[in-house]
Design an enzyme around this catalytic site. Sequence first.
Site, PDB file in Angstrom:
ATOM      1  N   HIS A 289       0.861  -1.185   0.000  1.00 50.76           N
ATOM      2  CA  HIS A 289       0.000   0.000   0.000  1.00 50.76           C
ATOM      3  C   HIS A 289       0.902   1.242   0.000  1.00 50.76           C
ATOM      4  CE1 HIS A 289      -2.772   2.940   1.842  1.00 50.76           C
ATOM      5  NE2 HIS A 289      -3.759   2.168   1.442  1.00 50.76           N
TER       6      HIS A 289
ATOM      7  N   ASP B  80       3.012  -4.848   7.796  1.00 48.91           N
ATOM      8  CA  ASP B  80       1.836  -3.979   7.743  1.00 48.91           C
ATOM      9  C   ASP B  80       0.611  -4.845   8.017  1.00 48.91           C
ATOM     10  OD1 ASP B  80      -0.328  -2.449   7.079  1.00 48.91           O
ATOM     11  OD2 ASP B  80       0.322  -1.965   5.042  1.00 48.91           O
TER      12      ASP B  80
ATOM     13  N   GLN C 243      -4.537  -5.043   6.954  1.00 50.07           N
ATOM     14  CA  GLN C 243      -5.545  -5.954   6.398  1.00 50.07           C
ATOM     15  C   GLN C 243      -5.481  -7.333   7.045  1.00 50.07           C
ATOM     16  OE1 GLN C 243      -7.883  -5.010   4.350  1.00 50.07           O
ATOM     17  NE2 GLN C 243      -7.097  -3.058   3.592  1.00 50.07           N
TER      18      GLN C 243
ATOM     19  N   LYS D  80     -10.437   0.019  10.256  1.00 51.89           N
ATOM     20  CA  LYS D  80     -10.670  -1.200   9.460  1.00 51.89           C
ATOM     21  C   LYS D  80     -11.046  -2.375  10.350  1.00 51.89           C
ATOM     22  CE  LYS D  80      -7.235  -0.031   5.947  1.00 51.89           C
ATOM     23  NZ  LYS D  80      -7.880   0.580   4.784  1.00 51.89           N
TER      24      LYS D  80
ATOM     25  N   CYS E 240      -4.861   2.586  -3.597  1.00 49.95           N
ATOM     26  CA  CYS E 240      -3.605   3.072  -3.013  1.00 49.95           C
ATOM     27  C   CYS E 240      -2.469   2.078  -3.209  1.00 49.95           C
ATOM     28  CB  CYS E 240      -3.768   3.383  -1.537  1.00 49.95           C
ATOM     29  SG  CYS E 240      -4.886   4.739  -1.239  1.00 49.95           S
TER      30      CYS E 240
HETATM   31  C1  LIG Z   1      -2.547  -2.732   3.504  1.00 50.68           C
HETATM   32  C2  LIG Z   1      -2.824  -1.358   3.995  1.00 50.68           C
HETATM   33  N1  LIG Z   1      -1.857  -0.652   4.617  1.00 50.68           N
HETATM   34  C3  LIG Z   1      -2.068   0.589   5.095  1.00 50.68           C
HETATM   35  C4  LIG Z   1      -3.284   1.206   4.953  1.00 50.68           C
HETATM   36  C5  LIG Z   1      -3.434   2.603   5.471  1.00 50.68           C
HETATM   37  O1  LIG Z   1      -4.359   2.712   6.495  1.00 50.68           O
HETATM   38  P1  LIG Z   1      -4.774   4.167   7.039  1.00 50.68           P
HETATM   39  O2  LIG Z   1      -5.369   4.893   5.883  1.00 50.68           O
HETATM   40  O3  LIG Z   1      -5.768   3.919   8.109  1.00 50.68           O
HETATM   41  O4  LIG Z   1      -3.538   4.821   7.528  1.00 50.68           O
HETATM   42  C6  LIG Z   1      -4.331   0.507   4.324  1.00 50.68           C
HETATM   43  C7  LIG Z   1      -5.673   1.100   4.172  1.00 50.68           C
HETATM   44  O5  LIG Z   1      -5.951   1.957   3.381  1.00 50.68           O
HETATM   45  C8  LIG Z   1      -4.091  -0.787   3.827  1.00 50.68           C
HETATM   46  O6  LIG Z   1      -5.046  -1.467   3.197  1.00 50.68           O
END
Ligand SMILES: Cc1ncc(COP(=O)(O)O)c(C=O)c1O
Lengths: 415, 415, 159, 159
Positions: free
Chosen positions: A129, A205, A208, A231, A373
């Site tokens: 991401h 990370d 998910q 999430k 993203c």
């Molecule tokens: C795999 C992953 N990492 C990071 C993020 C970033 O999360 P946040 O927007 O809550 O910082 C997301 C969600 O958009 C994600 O799906």
Amino acid sequence: MAIKQSEYDVTKIKSDFPLLDRVQDGNKIVFLDSAASSQRPYSVLEAMDDYYKTTHANVHRGVYAIAEEATRRYEEGRLAAGRLINAPDPAREIILTKNVTEAYNLVAYTWGRANLHDGAVIVLTESEHHANIVPWLMLKQERDITIRYIPIGDDFRLDLSNLDEMVKGAKFVSVTGASNVLGTITDLEPIVKAAHRAGALVMADGAQLVPHRPVDVQALDLDLFGYTGHKLLGPTGIGVLWARAAILEEMPPFLGGGEMINDVRLDGFTTNELPWKFEAGTPPIAESVGLGAAIRYLEEIGLEKIAAHEAELTNYALDSLCEHFPEIEIFGPGARTERRGGVISFRFGDIHPHDVSQVLDQHGVCVRAGHHCAKPLMRRLGVNATTRVSLYLYNDEHDVDVLIEALTAVKKMFA
Amino acid sequence: MAIKQSEYDVTKIKSDFPLLDRVQDGNKIVFLDSAASSQRPYSVLEAMDDYYKTTHANVHRGVYAIAEEATRRYEEGRLAAGRLINAPDPAREIILTKNVTEAYNLVAYTWGRANLHDGAVIVLTESEHHANIVPWLMLKQERDITIRYIPIGDDFRLDLSNLDEMVKGAKFVSVTGASNVLGTITDLEPIVKAAHRAGALVMADGAQLVPHRPVDVQALDLDLFGYTGHKLLGPTGIGVLWARAAILEEMPPFLGGGEMINDVRLDGFTTNELPWKFEAGTPPIAESVGLGAAIRYLEEIGLEKIAAHEAELTNYALDSLCEHFPEIEIFGPGARTERRGGVISFRFGDIHPHDVSQVLDQHGVCVRAGHHCAKPLMRRLGVNATTRVSLYLYNDEHDVDVLIEALTAVKKMFA
Amino acid sequence: MAGLEDLYREIILDHYRSPRNRGELATPPAVRIEGFNPLCGDEIVLYLEVTDGVVSDVKISGQGCSISQSSASMMSAAIKGKDVGEVRALIRSFKAMMSIPESGHEHDDGPVEEIGPIDPETFGELAALQGVVKFPVRIKCATLSWNTLVQALDEAAAN
Amino acid sequence: MAGLEDLYREIILDHYRSPRNRGELATPPAVRIEGFNPLCGDEIVLYLEVTDGVVSDVKISGQGCSISQSSASMMSAAIKGKDVGEVRALIRSFKAMMSIPESGHEHDDGPVEEIGPIDPETFGELAALQGVVKFPVRIKCATLSWNTLVQALDEAAAN
Ligand SMILES: Cc1ncc(COP(=O)(O)O)c(C=O)c1O
Ligand SMILES: Cc1ncc(COP(=O)(O)O)c(C=O)c1O
């Protein structure tokens, strides 16, 4: 093809989520976009409401009962956030941020700038991401560092065949625990082992991953880890960074201000103890209370059961999609494969994802269309955008059936 | 000495705040710590609840009705945040952060690192909150910059007699708009003029100003400005940075991740338009909705009226305190002086502020005891800590009377 | 909520299914400009040939959703043969129809110049895109080709 | 909610009003250690003289709230004349009473070693500080002098 799972009452669970009761143009909402952000059960909203109505005050310094109680509730959210991933010392090792993106920036700004100098090598993956790419690209603009990307193979999984070569000489390896596009769940064990053999720290990370299955950072032998509240049934405005205390102790502070200091003079300052050293200013207090309630809700149902429910439902969805729409091209592993979560990205013939999503919405079906993203991954897949369906604990077969019906309408419209 | 103010119904206002109805050990809560964090009216809690129950989805990219509605509500909070301070172009110039501390760090990390090189001079004041000192001290650890501090005089006000000398050669001047310890309100006009003559940009810290009186960043001719949601009836987890678009356009990005990008490749990225360039990751969506509702609540009552009410009540409190307790030493301007807000810090004979606050709590009276995140100022005042009473729109004479009674009990206890 | 029939008018679907002026032109004499919608990844490549102040030819390639594709297709049909002044006026009217003030910031909620009822004389089929306004996320799809056109006109003028 | 009488026992107020062992000692032979509570700015200066393994003298100066002052005062009375081993045992018991596990992290909510009922023999007046535990913010006040004592003992041992 009924889903039978003892003690998992999806109807009851669904009824805990007020938004899922919403009717839009005569259609009940079918929410299939939890990978972008989940919904919240009543218990989370009530916990925050109760906090604001009975206990709100600024935390950590007030010498009165409400302030002490507010501090206790705030810190309880931290402990829950640590418990959920089996952090060894949650009271010191859990940093509450505004989202997980801030967490990764914190690591890049502090650990990164203290440890990655010209010539340093870090390793990411092609399926990250943006939150786990851009902070490192920003560092790369300042310093001459090399970023290697573990590629994905034709099976949509990370290609780990060359792992030792990939991590050789690296100081830091950061990989997604579960892809928000492909539905793949990373086999972290060999990566952690190879990275540690090479002397690198490993961050995963968990954005998910944590919402969907049990995670144990100690068993995984990770060094740093992040996930995000919204999430996982929690509120917006809160994210979680975990790292081993020894790493956090060494890291310089990130944001400066109240709470993160021990002393301030006109010409310098000293930092507070962990974890507050990394929490400048008034923290997300009500958000921590909400996060704690969300975690309790998940724990009460049980993450093992949630994972099992999602696995069955994912198989049902994959089967249904392929059965009804031969033209569908799914970017991710098929039904009944190991390490597969409930995120299903696909191309629907040559109907653009925007059009798919727009027409689905007319049927009350919420899915995401876009690059999610993960632009580098989109390029690797050779598409600009995909349609993404994502399943969570409150989804059921009926949701999938409505999706299939609605997709049939999409097809008719753009035929 | 009745406070009469036409159309200002403090009883009605009080009843809008659920926490103020709380009874603790038989005493109704008397909340006199709003400078640390205010309470929230029902309307704010209801707006957030309604958002979560009917409209939550991740913002900005979803092609379905709920996501579009969530985006609209999120952006409405931004517009309200700009409207409140008469920002010329709120849709582009208002950056939503997690608190105002993050806002000042954003400025120090981006504008600061791009513009303040070895030898650069910036000007702060002796009465700043740590949030507007530590980010600059962190920069000073990296670079050879000079920080000058405008001193405070014996009247507790900034000593502006030497202003042109102070700002000479400076690139950046940042001053608090209202002190969170002294109750002083800064006369920004001469500072802005002198700074602009010297070619410096001017930032003001509005954390203690915006909640209490009308503020117009254009009339004040400011360049950058910040304030924080939780001190103005809004939720935790949200802060506001305003800056002129031309300044923001020039600034490099701060946090990297989703939303703040235009494109990401494996070897680089380009940034999004304002304001999203500075908003990485999932933003504080529900918090923006709550902030918008808080601002509407304040606007409906009217900030002029709130300021007038607070001024009268502050006079009443200062008079009562001095009348009942000859030993009290107030760190700040006296009653009926210009540019004086409702923050009253004092020494209570030689009873330690912790003890004062603890005994007041027994009477349901919540005040703050400590350094108020302003250690340099504490040193200047020659104390380690003060007791601080702070008044807001929902406080009334009765609250002050209870305070006086409770202070009498404190005196008796430690006599 | 706005109904889908507001968005997907029959004429829009027709342009989507059978896009007009699809293809490429030799550069020079034509200018070639790429447009990009970062939100969804839609891309458009616009070839524009201006001869003696008149849009003598225009071709479009690239990929995108039905709205961006049909908007580009209708635009190409609307501008071909028109003189540059007329085309610029059309761009202004189109953006006004999309509620985008001249400054170009699409998220401004400030007051928008009142525009009269859409004139079918000038707008022709383009009026069908009016419904997009009710779907804010899609406005960027509809305007992608028009923003690219502005750049192409500027470049053509500079040559 | 815990009542104030749990916190401000009469004996605590007595030590606050008439602190024992107030003053300074010559260094050397005494060691001098400053303690600091960043939350409220309380400061304590501890002078400790250890002769042949026994705390032969102790003096305290500095300023703080009633809890930190009386805790320091009681501590000074309790340790004077005791041997270092006994003093270290007393520190452990005191910290246990304050629910602070040996590792010293005061905010750990992990399991705390069960401690038996406070033994008035060992604890004497110090038992009066037990009520502080119900007021978590004040625990740091009560333990300030004890943390400073640990440092002073270490330094005395090193000399
Ligand atoms: C795999 C992953 N990492 C990071 C993020 C970033 O999360 P946040 O927007 O809550 O910082 C997301 C969600 O958009 C994600 O799906
Ligand atoms: C004057 C002043 N500036 C800045 C801040 C920091 O606000 P926050 O903690 O919400 O970032 C505060 C509040 O603590 C304050 O009083």
